[in-house]
Motif scaffolding. Structure first.
Motif, mmCIF file in Angstrom:
data_model
loop_
_atom_site.group_PDB
_atom_site.id
_atom_site.type_symbol
_atom_site.label_atom_id
_atom_site.label_comp_id
_atom_site.label_asym_id
_atom_site.label_seq_id
_atom_site.Cartn_x
_atom_site.Cartn_y
_atom_site.Cartn_z
ATOM 1 N N ASP A 1 0.831 -1.212 0.000
ATOM 2 C CA ASP A 1 0.000 0.000 0.000
ATOM 3 C C ASP A 1 0.859 1.252 0.000
ATOM 4 N N TYR A 2 1.937 1.236 0.773
ATOM 5 C CA TYR A 2 2.859 2.371 0.825
ATOM 6 C C TYR A 2 3.648 2.491 -0.477
ATOM 7 N N GLU A 3 4.056 1.371 -1.056
ATOM 8 C CA GLU A 3 4.783 1.401 -2.330
ATOM 9 C C GLU A 3 3.928 2.036 -3.420
ATOM 10 N N ARG A 4 2.645 1.698 -3.457
ATOM 11 C CA ARG A 4 1.747 2.310 -4.440
ATOM 12 C C ARG A 4 1.630 3.814 -4.212
ATOM 13 N N ARG A 5 1.624 4.226 -2.946
ATOM 14 C CA ARG A 5 1.521 5.645 -2.654
ATOM 15 C C ARG A 5 2.786 6.385 -3.101
ATOM 16 N N LEU A 6 3.938 5.763 -2.947
ATOM 17 C CA LEU A 6 5.173 6.384 -3.426
ATOM 18 C C LEU A 6 5.104 6.647 -4.930
ATOM 19 N N ASP A 7 4.628 5.666 -5.687
ATOM 20 C CA ASP A 7 4.485 5.854 -7.131
ATOM 21 C C ASP A 7 3.492 6.973 -7.434
ATOM 22 N N ALA A 8 2.407 7.021 -6.675
ATOM 23 C CA ALA A 8 1.405 8.068 -6.882
ATOM 24 C C ALA A 8 1.979 9.450 -6.554
ATOM 25 N N ALA B 1 13.717 9.860 -5.788
ATOM 26 C CA ALA B 1 14.371 8.852 -6.630
ATOM 27 C C ALA B 1 13.429 8.357 -7.717
ATOM 28 N N ARG B 2 12.167 8.146 -7.399
ATOM 29 C CA ARG B 2 11.216 7.638 -8.391
ATOM 30 C C ARG B 2 10.873 8.704 -9.424
ATOM 31 N N ALA B 3 10.777 9.953 -8.992
ATOM 32 C CA ALA B 3 10.513 11.025 -9.951
ATOM 33 C C ALA B 3 11.678 11.161 -10.938
ATOM 34 N N GLY C 1 8.668 10.988 7.160
ATOM 35 C CA GLY C 1 8.461 11.576 5.844
ATOM 36 C C GLY C 1 9.752 11.892 5.114
ATOM 37 N N ALA C 2 10.871 11.985 5.851
ATOM 38 C CA ALA C 2 12.153 12.186 5.186
ATOM 39 C C ALA C 2 12.516 10.962 4.341
ATOM 40 N N LEU C 3 12.242 9.781 4.873
ATOM 41 C CA LEU C 3 12.424 8.554 4.108
ATOM 42 C C LEU C 3 11.546 8.584 2.859
ATOM 43 N N THR C 4 10.278 8.990 3.037
ATOM 44 C CA THR C 4 9.358 9.068 1.905
ATOM 45 C C THR C 4 9.867 10.045 0.860
ATOM 46 N N ALA C 5 10.383 11.191 1.302
ATOM 47 C CA ALA C 5 10.890 12.194 0.376
ATOM 48 C C ALA C 5 12.037 11.642 -0.467
ATOM 49 N N VAL C 6 12.929 10.885 0.154
ATOM 50 C CA VAL C 6 14.033 10.261 -0.588
ATOM 51 C C VAL C 6 13.489 9.327 -1.662
ATOM 52 N N GLU C 7 12.521 8.512 -1.298
ATOM 53 C CA GLU C 7 11.973 7.544 -2.248
ATOM 54 C C GLU C 7 11.194 8.230 -3.366
ATOM 55 N N VAL C 8 10.468 9.287 -3.040
ATOM 56 C CA VAL C 8 9.712 10.015 -4.067
ATOM 57 C C VAL C 8 10.664 10.706 -5.032
ATOM 58 N N HIS D 1 2.332 12.590 -8.981
ATOM 59 C CA HIS D 1 1.741 13.889 -8.640
ATOM 60 C C HIS D 1 2.766 15.012 -8.833
ATOM 61 N N VAL D 2 3.986 14.799 -8.362
ATOM 62 C CA VAL D 2 5.034 15.823 -8.512
ATOM 63 C C VAL D 2 5.251 16.151 -9.988
ATOM 64 N N LEU D 3 5.399 15.125 -10.804
ATOM 65 C CA LEU D 3 5.654 15.351 -12.228
ATOM 66 C C LEU D 3 4.451 15.979 -12.920
#
Length: 428
Positions: free
Chosen positions: A225-232, A271-273, A262-269, A236-238
């Motif tokens: 569920d969290y992995e899908r949110r990272l992709d979303a 990288a994916r962007a 959220g710092a961890l999330t920011a790193v992952e977002v 959203h950013v792009l």
């Protein structure tokens, strides 16, 4: 500046002196079930305090809007009319619905997951590594486990005493048969835990328990569920940047900010962007990543967190990104001195290191002695100081960073302190 904490990458690109006139901030909160109500109020309140304390011009903040997909809460902050500063679009990326689902999980399931995660971390040697990085955070991690043991012992004691006094153990007991006294004893042991639920919430027991369970599950690859949110979030950013470019709106800096988990999330977002749009930061607006009070090692050090370490490695060598990690020795819930280049097996194969810049937020300098004495032993309050208005001007200033005229690189290397356009000499 503490030389053991401060780090400047040897291959950091040169400065860009042009001021930022338009900035787009994507802020990612930590593991918080109340994110969509907390962070708008916090931002406006603390911005007002910041402007009052430092005599700055009051800036108009628009009403918040929730995106149609529910992923973001957005508002804008106008540029000051008579002083340098950026017009800032501010998007809070929301994942509190995931956190709320965790909180609604059966308490017994949450406790079982805590026990499994803590014992696994102990067996794998992770707890010892966390303690070496920051013994205070080590205590925060162990706190829910210790509380479970203590509450279990107290419940057993209370249940045993009720069973004893209702049964035939003592001459003055009620003499109930065991098939009645025993269930009543068990019920009493459970009921008192329910009775102190509000107290447990005040001491952040369930918050820290579920937070640790989430980080352990994520490190094991058990949070689709969290992995899908990272992709979303990356999408959203792009999409937001693409829409602004299509409308002819110039943006000088894109800043992805994460606090705590959220710092961890920011790193992952980030990288994916970048994986989706490799030219991000190379053409168009500068790309900046800010991690505040990060708990990155909690997941990145887990043996199975290979994708996260690959994401970190991609950012460490990314020349079109400036990543700054702000740490604070006074904050119990971060890892001051942690450097992913040194402490993670990233497999860089000799690639030049361009990130992250590591700096102390220096809370002792930006808080008055009275404020510091009041909050130094309040871990959550100190942890949130990264997002609050300072008492004094300093190199770390959240509102100067997200609303000011300097790009992140210049803000870190030569910050302008106060209204005078004289940069502070680079430290560390």
């Amino acid at each position: 500046m503490n030389p053991s904490l401060s780090f400047t990458p040897p291959h950091l690109q040169g400065p860009c002196p042009e001021p930022v006139r338009r900035r787009h901030v994507f802020y990612i909160p930590g593991y918080d079930p109340e994110a969509r109500t907390r962070y708008r109020h916090l931002f406006v309140r603390e911005l007002n305090r910041h402007t009052r304390r430092f005599g700055e011009e009051r800036r108009a903040v628009s009403e918040p809007q929730i995106s149609p997909d529910g992923l973001a809460q957005s508002w804008t902050v106008a540029a000051p009319a008579g002083a340098p500063g950026a017009e800032t679009a501010y998007d809070v990326l929301l994942w509190d619905d995931i956190v709320v689902r965790d909180f609604r999980r059966s308490r017994l399931v949450s406790v079982a997951l805590l026990l499994a995660g803590t014992l696994h971390a102990l067996a794998a040697g992770l707890l010892f590594r966390f303690y070496r990085l920051n013994w205070k955070y080590g205590n925060v991690i162990v706190y829910p486990f210790a509380m479970v043991v203590l509450l279990t012992l107290l419940s057993v004691f209370l249940g045993t005493m009720v069973h004893a006094h209702l049964g035939d153990w003592f001459g003055h007991s009620m003499g109930l048969p065991i098939y009645l006294s025993l269930p009543l004893g068990v019920a009493a042991g459970i009921a008192w835990i329910k009775g102190i639920e509000a107290f447990l919430n005040r001491i952040f027991f369930w918050q820290l328990l579920n937070d640790w369970v989430f980080n352990w599950q994520h490190g094991q690859g058990w949070r689709p569920d969290y992995e899908r949110r990272l992709d979303a979030f990356a999408g959203h950013v792009l999409a937001r940047l693409g829409a602004r470019a299509a409308a002819g709106e110039r943006v000088d800096e894109v800043m992805i900010v994460g606090h705590s988990s959220g710092a961890l999330t920011a790193v992952e977002v980030a990288a994916r962007a970048l994986a989706r749009e490799p030219g991000l930061g190379a053409q168009g607006p500068a790309l900046s990543l800010v991690t505040l009070g990060s708990g990155l090692p909690l997941v990145a050090m887990q043996p199975r967190a290979r994708r996260l370490r690959a994401d970190v490695a991609s950012l460490v060598t990314q020349r079109h990104l400036v990543w700054c990690d702000f740490q604070a020795p006074q904050d119990w819930m971060n890892f001051p001195g942690f450097n992913p280049v040194r402490h993670l097996a990233l497999g860089l194969c000799g690639q030049p290191v361009a990130n992250p810049l590591i700096r102390s937020a220096r809370f002792r300098d930006v808080l008055s002695p009275e404020t510091y004495a009041r909050v130094r032993n309040r871990p959550f309050r100190m942890h949130f100081q990264f997002l609050l208005a300072n008492d004094r001007r300093g190199a770390y200033d959240y509102f100067a960073m997200v609303l000011g005229p300097q790009r992140l690189r210049e803000r870190v290397l030569a910050p302008i302190i106060g209204p005078d356009p004289a940069p502070l000499a680079a430290a560390g």
